[in-house]
Design an enzyme around this catalytic site. Structure first.
Site, mmCIF file in Angstrom:
data_model
loop_
_atom_site.group_PDB
_atom_site.id
_atom_site.type_symbol
_atom_site.label_atom_id
_atom_site.label_comp_id
_atom_site.label_asym_id
_atom_site.label_seq_id
_atom_site.Cartn_x
_atom_site.Cartn_y
_atom_site.Cartn_z
ATOM 1 N N PHE A 103 -5.925 13.969 10.469
ATOM 2 C CA PHE A 103 -5.498 12.923 9.769
ATOM 3 C C PHE A 103 -5.814 11.594 9.942
ATOM 4 C CE2 PHE A 103 -2.443 16.689 10.721
ATOM 5 C CZ PHE A 103 -2.362 17.364 9.462
ATOM 6 N N GLU A 104 -6.775 11.494 10.575
ATOM 7 C CA GLU A 104 -7.281 9.913 10.550
ATOM 8 C C GLU A 104 -8.949 10.138 11.313
ATOM 9 O OE1 GLU A 104 -6.033 6.955 10.156
ATOM 10 O OE2 GLU A 104 -4.092 7.567 9.433
ATOM 11 N N THR A 114 -7.054 14.738 27.004
ATOM 12 C CA THR A 114 -6.137 15.842 27.054
ATOM 13 C C THR A 114 -6.369 16.958 26.235
ATOM 14 O OG1 THR A 114 -4.351 14.271 27.717
ATOM 15 C CG2 THR A 114 -3.599 16.351 26.937
ATOM 16 N N HIS A 166 -3.492 2.574 34.573
ATOM 17 C CA HIS A 166 -2.634 3.598 35.026
ATOM 18 C C HIS A 166 -1.792 3.267 36.192
ATOM 19 C CE1 HIS A 166 -5.375 6.609 32.672
ATOM 20 N NE2 HIS A 166 -4.702 5.729 31.786
ATOM 21 N N HIS A 198 -0.220 10.913 34.067
ATOM 22 C CA HIS A 198 -0.092 10.124 34.987
ATOM 23 C C HIS A 198 0.926 9.051 34.605
ATOM 24 C CE1 HIS A 198 -1.832 7.675 31.923
ATOM 25 N NE2 HIS A 198 -2.830 8.551 31.677
ATOM 26 N N GLU A 249 0.506 17.215 22.644
ATOM 27 C CA GLU A 249 0.315 15.695 23.435
ATOM 28 C C GLU A 249 0.855 14.519 22.546
ATOM 29 O OE1 GLU A 249 -3.084 12.859 25.508
ATOM 30 O OE2 GLU A 249 -3.447 14.326 23.489
ATOM 31 N N SER A 264 -7.038 10.474 32.538
ATOM 32 C CA SER A 264 -6.539 11.444 31.794
ATOM 33 C C SER A 264 -7.413 12.758 31.509
ATOM 34 C CB SER A 264 -6.128 10.934 30.387
ATOM 35 O OG SER A 264 -4.955 9.881 30.353
ATOM 36 N N GLU A 291 -10.183 8.979 3.337
ATOM 37 C CA GLU A 291 -9.080 8.039 3.108
ATOM 38 C C GLU A 291 -9.526 6.553 3.151
ATOM 39 O OE1 GLU A 291 -4.621 7.396 5.214
ATOM 40 O OE2 GLU A 291 -6.353 8.956 6.129
ATOM 41 N N ASP A 307 1.192 11.850 27.462
ATOM 42 C CA ASP A 307 0.260 10.963 28.076
ATOM 43 C C ASP A 307 0.607 9.488 28.534
ATOM 44 O OD1 ASP A 307 -2.253 9.524 28.780
ATOM 45 O OD2 ASP A 307 -3.355 10.952 27.559
#
Length: 524
Positions: free
Chosen positions: A290-291, A173, A454, A379, A332, A110, A235, A60
């Site tokens: 994971f987050e 994405t 971008h 991009h 990605e 994106s 977490e 990306d």
């Protein structure tokens, strides 16, 4: 403060001393060119096999300047000058350029680009999985304008499919692979306007779990969008921003589990330890979040809780390769883009280097005989590096010259716009007075903006494996999934592959039938 004359003197010294001895001999360059020529001549025999497997790596924001800078960084991390280094993607035999504009935007976002390179049609900025007939934020323009992706085509063909990202799994994405949304920002129903909810539109996290219920592998960030509002994160228990966001009270992870057949082995993991403890041979479906939001930058990653992109790709491939019919995997490197938006070039480039390592990992685990691998970007960015830097100059270092106006030095890396526009006492900040090698240093920009933007130039497409030669020139971005589908005999490209299931060998002529004669109805 560094003297302008000292900067120039250092530059002159480096120019003389950083030329490798072997490169002083003309025979070195002639031999290198002859080897390259020999390899190029081998490409006259095209690989027209069926692509049993397709892997798409999407960097990306990974424009050409980012690729070049990442190449130098990779080399310098290995104690070389850097410029001569080869990225894994540099080794791919076929390269093309992709025109990235959205249907309504010269410089794209994106979401519209993801719809192009995954669904095969260009779309408006900010929309995912819908045609250009859908207007951003207008839910009532969605129905009837949905377009399906190559991930869906692969699943319908009996292949295994996976999504691996360093962003949240419902980001722009990955979402184009499974969702149809008038707005990329509708991560959960909490981010949707009442009008859209009343008109029946669903948020992207909901669609991830419901539109294609049997995606085999999903890994990335985005936990908070799966849980009811204010649900404490496993977490970050004290972080309010990490809490669940859903207004409908749904627990989408429990719903994901409920959709899986009882005789199959499905696993949900939320940290690196759990992920690496899995036996992929005994995993049919994997969900790894994971987050709460996007995953951490590679430079900031906690080795106990967060897997690297390379590690996620390895686990994904060990699961997906069990399917004898093959697989489609979307990978990605999403935080390259975020680093650039924040003006943090060091973060962005380390993300790109890690994605390249994941490309190498995938290459070691697959074969070019039956696996088409495509690496590209959605991009570019207004990211540049220059200033007549000498060979071996640190990619994050100073240029060997000073400004004609304020007589101050500048870093080789600069941005056209962004948050790095710094003024001190009415003048441009003197970079020699700051730690420009810091991980979070924001490179100077010409125009002040909260977020860097971008870029609108074409991006590179690297390809290897069956039918990679079809990516060969300057193409519209939406051409890419048509090539991947054609190579793997899925989607609209079934008729010319009738022999594929019989075990008989294809003829090159059969595979090179003009794409124009193929029906495209199954794509839309």
């Amino acid at each position: 403060m560094i003297s302008p004359f000292l900067v120039l003197a250092i530059g002159t010294c480096l120019t003389n001393s950083f030329v490798p001895e072997k490169e002083r001999d003309p025979s070195y360059w002639r031999q290198q060119a002859q080897e390259t020529l020999k390899n190029a001549l081998k490409l006259q025999k095209l690989n027209t096999n069926v692509a049993k497997n397709v892997i798409m790596f999407l960097g990306d924001g990974m424009g050409v300047s980012t690729v070049t800078a990442a190449r130098i960084l990779k080399g310098q991390l290995h104690h070389n000058t850097g410029e001569e280094t080869r990225l894994e993607m540099d080794k791919f035999p076929f390269v093309a350029l992709s025109k990235t504009y959205n249907t309504n935007a010269q410089v794209p976002d994106s979401a519209g680009t993801a719809t192009a390179y995954l669904c095969g049609v260009k779309a408006n900025e900010g929309t995912v999985g819908v045609s250009a007939a859908t207007e951003r934020t207008r839910c009532n323009t969605t129905q009837g304008n949905e377009v399906t992706s190559i991930l869906r085509w692969a699943k319908d063909a009996g292949k295994s499919v996976g999504i691996v990202t360093t962003t949240r799994v419902n980001h722009a994405t990955p979402s184009a692979a499974y969702a149809h949304s008038a707005d990329r920002d509708w991560y959960s129903d909490n981010e949707m306007p009442p009008e859209a909810l009343s008109q029946g539109c669903k948020d992207i996290a909901y669609q991830l779990m419901h539109n294609i219920k049997d995606i085999d592998v999903i890994m990335g960030g985005g936990r908070k969008y799966m849980y009811p509002k204010n649900r404490t994160d496993v977490e970050y228990e004290l972080d309010e921003k990490a809490r669940g966001t859903r207004l409908d009270g749904l627990d989408l992870i429990s719903i994901w589990k409920s959709f899986k057949p009882r005789h199959k082995h499905s696993h949900y993991v939320w940290n690196r330890t759990e992920l690496l403890a899995l036996d992929p041979s005994r995993v049919d479906y994997l969900l790894g979040l994971f987050e709460p939001g996007d995953m951490q930058y590679e430079l900031n990653r906690n080795n106990l809780t967060d897997p690297s992109l390379s590690e996620m790709v390895e686990v994904a491939l060990r699961i997906l390769t069990k399917n004898l019919k093959g697989f489609f995997l979307l990978v990605e490197g999403g935080r390259i883009d975020h680093g650039h938006h924040e003006g943090k070039a060091k973060q962005a480039l380390h993300e790109a280097v890690e994605m390249d390592q994941a490309i190498g990992k995938a290459g070691a685990m697959t074969s070019q005989k039956d696996t088409l691998t495509v690496v590209t970007a959605d991009h570019s960015h207004v990211f540049t590096f220059g200033g007549y830097t000498p060979r071996g100059n640190s990619i994050f270092g100073l240029a060997p010259m000073v400004s004609d106006t304020d007589k101050k030095p500048f870093t080789a890396i600069l941005y056209g716009n962004g948050p790095g526009y710094k003024v001190v006492d009415g003048e441009r900040e003197n970079v020699s007075m700051v730690d420009y090698a810091h991980n979070n240093y924001q490179a100077q920009s010409a125009v002040p903006l909260r977020h860097e933007t971008h870029g609108g130039e074409d991006v590179a497409v690297f390809a290897k494996g069956p039918m990679a030669h079809l990516l060969h020139g300057v193409h519209e971005q939406n051409y890419i999934p048509h090539v991947m589908a054609y190579a793997s005999c899925i989607g609209a490209n079934l008729d010319h592959c009738a022999w594929a299931g019989s075990g008989s060998a294809p003829s090159p002529g059969a595979l090179l039938l003009p794409l124009a004669v193929l029906s495209l109805r199954t794509l839309f």
